[in-house]
Write an enzyme that holds these catalytic residues in place. Sequence first.
Site, PDB file in Angstrom:
ATOM      1  N   GLU A  84       0.822  -1.200   0.000  1.00 24.91           N
ATOM      2  CA  GLU A  84       0.000   0.000   0.000  1.00 24.91           C
ATOM      3  C   GLU A  84       0.864   1.261   0.000  1.00 24.91           C
ATOM      4  O   GLU A  84       0.570   2.232  -0.716  1.00 24.91           O
ATOM      5  CB  GLU A  84      -0.921   0.008   1.225  1.00 24.91           C
ATOM      6  CG  GLU A  84      -1.879  -1.182   1.280  1.00 24.91           C
ATOM      7  CD  GLU A  84      -1.329  -2.359   2.064  1.00 24.91           C
ATOM      8  OE1 GLU A  84      -2.116  -3.039   2.734  1.00 24.91           O
ATOM      9  OE2 GLU A  84      -0.102  -2.597   1.990  1.00 24.91           O
ATOM     10  N   CYS A 110      -2.433  -3.755   7.243  1.00 26.25           N
ATOM     11  CA  CYS A 110      -2.055  -3.941   8.647  1.00 26.25           C
ATOM     12  C   CYS A 110      -2.438  -2.707   9.460  1.00 26.25           C
ATOM     13  O   CYS A 110      -2.478  -1.591   8.960  1.00 26.25           O
ATOM     14  CB  CYS A 110      -0.567  -4.240   8.771  1.00 26.25           C
ATOM     15  SG  CYS A 110       0.524  -2.928   8.173  1.00 26.25           S
ATOM     16  N   CYS A 119      -0.261   0.217   7.487  1.00 28.15           N
ATOM     17  CA  CYS A 119      -0.696   0.578   6.137  1.00 28.15           C
ATOM     18  C   CYS A 119      -2.104   1.162   6.143  1.00 28.15           C
ATOM     19  O   CYS A 119      -2.447   1.995   5.302  1.00 28.15           O
ATOM     20  CB  CYS A 119      -0.647  -0.640   5.226  1.00 28.15           C
ATOM     21  SG  CYS A 119       1.020  -1.268   4.964  1.00 28.15           S
ATOM     22  N   TRP A 205      19.659 -40.310 -13.886  1.00 26.60           N
ATOM     23  CA  TRP A 205      18.590 -39.410 -13.463  1.00 26.60           C
ATOM     24  C   TRP A 205      17.268 -39.924 -13.980  1.00 26.60           C
ATOM     25  O   TRP A 205      17.146 -40.255 -15.158  1.00 26.60           O
ATOM     26  CB  TRP A 205      18.836 -38.002 -13.987  1.00 26.60           C
ATOM     27  CG  TRP A 205      20.056 -37.388 -13.428  1.00 26.60           C
ATOM     28  CD1 TRP A 205      21.241 -37.225 -14.041  1.00 26.60           C
ATOM     29  CD2 TRP A 205      20.209 -36.809 -12.124  1.00 26.60           C
ATOM     30  NE1 TRP A 205      22.147 -36.601 -13.225  1.00 26.60           N
ATOM     31  CE2 TRP A 205      21.523 -36.334 -12.025  1.00 26.60           C
ATOM     32  CE3 TRP A 205      19.368 -36.671 -11.023  1.00 26.60           C
ATOM     33  CZ2 TRP A 205      22.013 -35.714 -10.876  1.00 26.60           C
ATOM     34  CZ3 TRP A 205      19.861 -36.050  -9.886  1.00 26.60           C
ATOM     35  CH2 TRP A 205      21.163 -35.583  -9.824  1.00 26.60           C
ATOM     36  N   ARG A 219      14.131 -24.898  -4.433  1.00 22.75           N
ATOM     37  CA  ARG A 219      15.088 -24.815  -3.331  1.00 22.75           C
ATOM     38  C   ARG A 219      15.528 -23.377  -3.080  1.00 22.75           C
ATOM     39  O   ARG A 219      15.806 -22.993  -1.938  1.00 22.75           O
ATOM     40  CB  ARG A 219      16.328 -25.651  -3.645  1.00 22.75           C
ATOM     41  CG  ARG A 219      16.163 -27.148  -3.566  1.00 22.75           C
ATOM     42  CD  ARG A 219      17.502 -27.815  -3.847  1.00 22.75           C
ATOM     43  NE  ARG A 219      17.432 -29.273  -3.881  1.00 22.75           N
ATOM     44  CZ  ARG A 219      18.454 -30.050  -4.192  1.00 22.75           C
ATOM     45  NH1 ARG A 219      19.636 -29.506  -4.487  1.00 22.75           N
ATOM     46  NH2 ARG A 219      18.319 -31.365  -4.195  1.00 22.75           N
ATOM     47  N   GLU A 336      12.391 -33.731   0.258  1.00 23.38           N
ATOM     48  CA  GLU A 336      12.828 -34.374  -0.976  1.00 23.38           C
ATOM     49  C   GLU A 336      13.040 -35.878  -0.831  1.00 23.38           C
ATOM     50  O   GLU A 336      13.631 -36.509  -1.697  1.00 23.38           O
ATOM     51  CB  GLU A 336      14.113 -33.707  -1.477  1.00 23.38           C
ATOM     52  CG  GLU A 336      13.909 -32.256  -1.895  1.00 23.38           C
ATOM     53  CD  GLU A 336      14.980 -31.771  -2.853  1.00 23.38           C
ATOM     54  OE1 GLU A 336      15.573 -32.605  -3.565  1.00 23.38           O
ATOM     55  OE2 GLU A 336      15.230 -30.559  -2.881  1.00 23.38           O
TER      56      GLU A 336
END
Length: 407
Positions: A84, A110, A119, A205, A219, A336
């Site tokens: 804002e 807020c 704000c 892979w 990540r 993971e």
Amino acid sequence: MGQASAKTLPDEPHRTGHATRAGSGRGGTPASAGDEAWMFQALALAERGRGLVEPNPMVGCVLVKDGREIGRGSHERFGGPHAEVLALEDARRRGESATGATAYVTLEPCSHHGKTPPCADALVEAQIARAVVAMIDPHQRVAGRGAERLREAGIEVALGVCEEHARRLNEPFIKRMTTGLPWVTVKWAATLDGRIATHSGHSQWISSAESRRFVHEIRARVDAVMVGVGTVLADDPRLTARDVEVKRVARRVVVDPELRTPPPSKLALGAGPDDPPVTFGICREIYDGPVQRVKDYAAHGIEIMPLPKRENQYLSLEPLLRHLAGAHNATNVLVEGGASLVGSMLRQGLVDQVLVFVAPKLLGDERATPAVSGLTPGTIDESTQLDLRDVQRIGDDVLLDYRVKDR
């Protein structure tokens, strides 16, 4: 939004769900026909803060007067000005007055002094005429007080415009504010028959190079990356983000009940001087026992977190997550693997999101490693239920994005 890197977690607001229709502003004045379109612009602005503003929420603001935009802003970094305030500054730079304008804000302004002034006060001082707010802030220090501050100043307030999109945008923030736990995303790469490694443990892979880059991008914006000791023993990973823009440095977390991680590991004494910090979650009995490795690792700056065992002898992982949220401001945790840790997280009801990279490969070997282990449902109805939110192609793989359904 066609590139893989543009898709982040959780779902982007314009890709999912149904917007609150114009005229449905709740808790205040009715929404007008154009409110939804302006709110979607504010939501797109908010998305820019992903990975940069946590543990704060992502927020966007658009100022509109006489049917045209006069200012815009988004929360860009933790501790920086809020959306804002930046929108009001943008209006001033353009030579525009915000008096009588409408502010479209994705989260309730807020009303308290934190790292920045309230704000809501800034909007009142700017003498806007109307505020359209997508959702109430779940933070207990706000929670409706910002909207009330605007109303007390004579500003019309419409709530709930595009609320579903706003809530999905800030799922991790909402969860942390309401439960004290971080948002947990589990990811794995699997063959079409659901295997993450061959019977010999070989997995590099399964997924495409494009999918692996996508994981590095995740990540690079989460607060912690977690694996089980089996993954450490098999792969000796670093769990760092490489060859991508790093928005925040993720703490590396290893769930290792018996502290079997060998000292030379990249997540133990073999870590480089610039590698991110490490936390080990271990069994309380090991922590309190005579194991020298506990002292050695702690002496090298590795955080050791003792965890109690559950009735089934698995470690209770909720205290570890609460610690990450409380001690390290973790809002997003990426898990993971491996299969045992994923199963334990699901069994304990700690997973919010599941990302599965499905590769166009088949192993056809019942001895190959499954993506999840340790779950023992007696019926299909007792299985973990998922809600598919998004599907996209990344390289030769398909990425499936799920939310875990509440039972």
